[in-house]
Write an enzyme that holds these catalytic residues in place. Structure first.
Site, PDB file in Angstrom:
ATOM      1  N   ARG A 147       0.074  -1.028  -0.054  1.00  0.00           N
ATOM      2  CA  ARG A 147      -0.350  -0.211  -0.018  1.00  0.00           C
ATOM      3  C   ARG A 147       0.278   1.029   0.134  1.00  0.00           C
ATOM      4  NH1 ARG A 147      -3.354   1.801   5.553  1.00  0.00           N
ATOM      5  NH2 ARG A 147      -1.352   3.330   5.336  1.00  0.00           N
ATOM      6  N   TYR A 159      -2.615  11.750   5.631  1.00  0.00           N
ATOM      7  CA  TYR A 159      -2.594  10.064   6.646  1.00  0.00           C
ATOM      8  C   TYR A 159      -1.455   9.379   6.050  1.00  0.00           C
ATOM      9  CZ  TYR A 159      -3.432   5.231   6.939  1.00  0.00           C
ATOM     10  OH  TYR A 159      -3.221   4.427   7.118  1.00  0.00           O
ATOM     11  N   ASP A 212      -4.628   4.101   0.157  1.00  0.00           N
ATOM     12  CA  ASP A 212      -6.165   4.593   1.225  1.00  0.00           C
ATOM     13  C   ASP A 212      -6.326   5.722   0.951  1.00  0.00           C
ATOM     14  OD1 ASP A 212      -6.360   3.502   4.281  1.00  0.00           O
ATOM     15  OD2 ASP A 212      -7.917   4.588   3.190  1.00  0.00           O
ATOM     16  N   HIS A 214      -8.937   7.019   2.091  1.00  0.00           N
ATOM     17  CA  HIS A 214      -9.014   7.063   4.152  1.00  0.00           C
ATOM     18  C   HIS A 214     -10.788   8.141   3.953  1.00  0.00           C
ATOM     19  CE1 HIS A 214      -8.603   7.136   8.390  1.00  0.00           C
ATOM     20  NE2 HIS A 214      -7.896   6.623   8.017  1.00  0.00           N
ATOM     21  N   GLU A 238      -9.160   2.241  -0.961  1.00  0.00           N
ATOM     22  CA  GLU A 238      -9.643   2.048   0.026  1.00  0.00           C
ATOM     23  C   GLU A 238     -10.486   2.997   0.109  1.00  0.00           C
ATOM     24  OE1 GLU A 238      -7.128   0.055   2.916  1.00  0.00           O
ATOM     25  OE2 GLU A 238      -8.555   1.340   4.247  1.00  0.00           O
ATOM     26  N   GLU A 264     -13.975  -0.795   6.853  1.00  0.00           N
ATOM     27  CA  GLU A 264     -12.772  -1.362   8.518  1.00  0.00           C
ATOM     28  C   GLU A 264     -13.519  -0.710  10.112  1.00  0.00           C
ATOM     29  OE1 GLU A 264      -9.543   0.521   7.734  1.00  0.00           O
ATOM     30  OE2 GLU A 264      -9.426   2.260   8.569  1.00  0.00           O
ATOM     31  N   ARG A 285     -13.649  -4.773   4.267  1.00  0.00           N
ATOM     32  CA  ARG A 285     -12.250  -4.488   5.119  1.00  0.00           C
ATOM     33  C   ARG A 285     -12.796  -5.038   6.374  1.00  0.00           C
ATOM     34  NH1 ARG A 285      -9.253  -1.054   5.031  1.00  0.00           N
ATOM     35  NH2 ARG A 285      -7.505  -2.724   5.734  1.00  0.00           N
ATOM     36  N   GLU A 341      -3.723  -7.177   5.166  1.00  0.00           N
ATOM     37  CA  GLU A 341      -2.855  -5.483   5.708  1.00  0.00           C
ATOM     38  C   GLU A 341      -2.351  -6.136   7.240  1.00  0.00           C
ATOM     39  OE1 GLU A 341      -5.356  -2.596   7.729  1.00  0.00           O
ATOM     40  OE2 GLU A 341      -3.359  -1.527   6.632  1.00  0.00           O
ATOM     41  N   TRP A 405     -11.325  12.635   8.778  1.00  0.00           N
ATOM     42  CA  TRP A 405      -9.815  12.172   9.107  1.00  0.00           C
ATOM     43  C   TRP A 405      -9.032  11.012   7.753  1.00  0.00           C
ATOM     44  CZ3 TRP A 405      -6.886   8.453  11.471  1.00  0.00           C
ATOM     45  CH2 TRP A 405      -6.201   8.754  11.344  1.00  0.00           C
TER      46      TRP A 405
HETATM   47  C1  CS2 Z   1      -6.220   2.789   8.771  1.00  0.00           C
HETATM   48  C2  CS2 Z   1      -5.912   2.634   9.934  1.00  0.00           C
HETATM   49  O1  CS2 Z   1      -4.459   0.910   8.056  1.00  0.00           O
HETATM   50  C3  CS2 Z   1      -5.478   1.374   7.813  1.00  0.00           C
HETATM   51  O2  CS2 Z   1      -6.153   1.129   6.263  1.00  0.00           O
HETATM   52  O3  CS2 Z   1      -6.980   3.240   7.478  1.00  0.00           O
HETATM   53  O4  CS2 Z   1      -4.980   2.788   9.970  1.00  0.00           O
HETATM   54  C4  CS2 Z   1      -6.821   3.821  10.008  1.00  0.00           C
HETATM   55  O5  CS2 Z   1      -6.819   4.411  10.043  1.00  0.00           O
HETATM   56  C5  CS2 Z   1      -6.544   3.569  12.501  1.00  0.00           C
HETATM   57  O6  CS2 Z   1      -7.159   2.442  11.865  1.00  0.00           O
HETATM   58  C6  CS2 Z   1      -7.862   3.897  12.594  1.00  0.00           C
HETATM   59  O7  CS2 Z   1      -7.137   4.058  14.113  1.00  0.00           O
HETATM   60 MG    MG Z   2      -8.332   1.942   6.047  1.00  0.00          MG
END
Ligand code: CS2
Ligand code: MG
Length: 405
Positions: A147, A159, A212, A214, A238, A264, A285, A341, A405
């Site tokens: 990634r 991020y 990602d 995000h 993602e 997630e 995910r 992941e 975020w």
């Molecule tokens: C991220 C995470 O790994 C990922 O895909 O989206 O690091 C996410 O930011 C954290 O789990 C938030 O606590």
């Molecule tokens: Mg993520």
């Protein structure tokens, strides 16, 4: 056999983890992960005050009934705190059942569907070259999927990019109040294509690339990004856009063939039912810890398999090694497993607390054949690293508008 005691331990070996231990009157015990990044103590209270009293004296073999009891019996269903609490109990009960049967949990799910679990690693860079150098490191270790997240020129922090920190934001110790990051979609679009173009130029098509977003884009912006990414053949994009309105992914889907992944932040099948059955995504995910445990993820995986959607469980640094263990059993069993992941087995403090013999070689993870989940929790070691309040960052646009975020 009856549940005699349930212990909830919060520790912070670099970041907070909430670990549940269910102990039976015959001495067998199981563990589960209840970590909810930034709201850990809400889950601890939910468990200690509202769940534990109801479970003492119950039969730990009745995993499904206990899951239904905790889900339907609460009346106020769903939500991340409820589902993380249910998840931890559920994982611990599967751990107990495996230990009693003398079998690793995956055998109770239906056995292995593959030799190992394909992983994707994280390449986080301060610049495109820095990111690509990190890709090279993972490729040299044998990873076949990486990634890519790179700093965005003009933005202080992005991020996934570590900035001046030595470690992931989730592992940067305690942050007594939420830090505020700035986001610019325009600046992001000005750099993301270059990142992927240079990555493909350097690595060809041998390595699977993922990215990602995000949840930073609107659906039509995600559609635009998906089209721009098509020439780079990503394994998946993602969290392109938030999908509280699951229909919004129709906007993305109709414009691009770039595979889409999400989930997630989801905590029940209802959060993703329409996305899956309308085939608006390609990977789901959900994490065992956030979506109700092994019992729930098995259900979601089976539902997803009907629609050719694969599972790609969340595996960020804020999911404990216990969650990773639960994912390993689900991933080795699920006929529609996609990819996992992986950000390593944690720092030395974490390894002192969570002990297991899962292994990683050439970008693949291999099972522990120990009965149950195959992971141990050292309570004494855990108590050396007490809880520290910490928050996830908050994001704002450059004009100050609160953003995702
Ligand atoms: C991220 C995470 O790994 C990922 O895909 O989206 O690091 C996410 O930011 C954290 O789990 C938030 O606590
Ligand atoms: Mg993520």
């Amino acid at each position: 056999m009856k549940i005699k005691e349930i212990k909830v331990t919060v520790c912070s070996p670099g970041r907070n983890f909430v670990t549940v231990k269910v102990i039976t009157d015959e001495g067998t015990y199981g563990i589960g992960d209840a970590t909810l990044n930034g709201r850990e103590m809400a889950v601890v209270t939910y468990l200690e005050e509202h769940v534990v009293p109801c479970l003492i004296g119950r039969d730990p073999s009745e995993i499904e009934d206990i899951w239904q009891y905790l889900y339907k019996g609460v009346y106020w269903r769903k939500g991340p705190i409820t589902m993380a609490s249910i998840a931890a109990i559920d994982m611990a009960l599967w751990d107990i059942k495996g230990k009693i049967a003398g079998l690793p949990v995956y055998q109770l799910l239906g056995g292995k569907s593959r030799r190992g679990v394909t992983l994707y690693a994280h390449a986080n860079g301060e610049s495109i070259n820095d990111t690509l150098d990190k890709v090279q490191e993972h490729v040299d270790q044998g990873f076949k999927a990486v990634r890519l997240q790179s700093a965005i020129p003009g933005l202080k922090v992005t991020y996934g990019v570590l900035g001046d920190k030595k470690d992931y934001f989730e592992l940067q110790g305690n942050r007594p109040l939420p830090p505020e990051d700035e986001w610019s979609t325009q600046k992001y679009f000005n750099s993301i294509v270059d990142l992927m173009r240079q990555a493909r130029a350097r690595f060809g098509n041998e390595v699977e690339f993922l990215h990602d977003v995000h949840s930073r884009l609107t659906p039509i912006e995600s559609a635009r990004l998906g089209k721009l990414m098509e020439e780079f053949s990503l394994l998946f994009l993602e969290d392109a856009s938030i999908a509280e309105n699951q229909d919004s992914y129709k906007v993305i889907r109709q414009h691009t063939t770039t595979p889409l992944a999400i989930g997630e932040t989801y905590n029940t099948i209802w959060d993703c039912k329409d996305l899956i059955q309308n085939q608006l995504i390609d990977y789901i995910r959900v994490a065992a810890t956030h979506a109700g445990g092994i019992t729930a993820l098995r259900r979601i995986a089976d539902f997803a398999s009907i629609y050719n959607v694969k599972i790609a469980p969340h595996g960020a640094p804020d999911l404990s090694p216990v969650c990773f263990a639960a994912h390993m059993h689900l991933n080795i069993w699920a006929p529609n497993f996609g990819i996992q992941e992986f950000v390593g087995f944690g720092n030395d403090k974490s390894k002192e607390i969570f002990k297991h013999n899962f292994t990683v070689e050439n970008g693949m993870a291999y099972m522990s054949e120990a009965p149950g989940l195959g992971i141990e929790f050292d309570e004494e070691a855990a108590l050396k690293y007490p809880y520290k309040r910490s928050y996830l960052p908050v994001s704002r646009l450059e004009d100050g508008t609160l953003w995702n975020w």
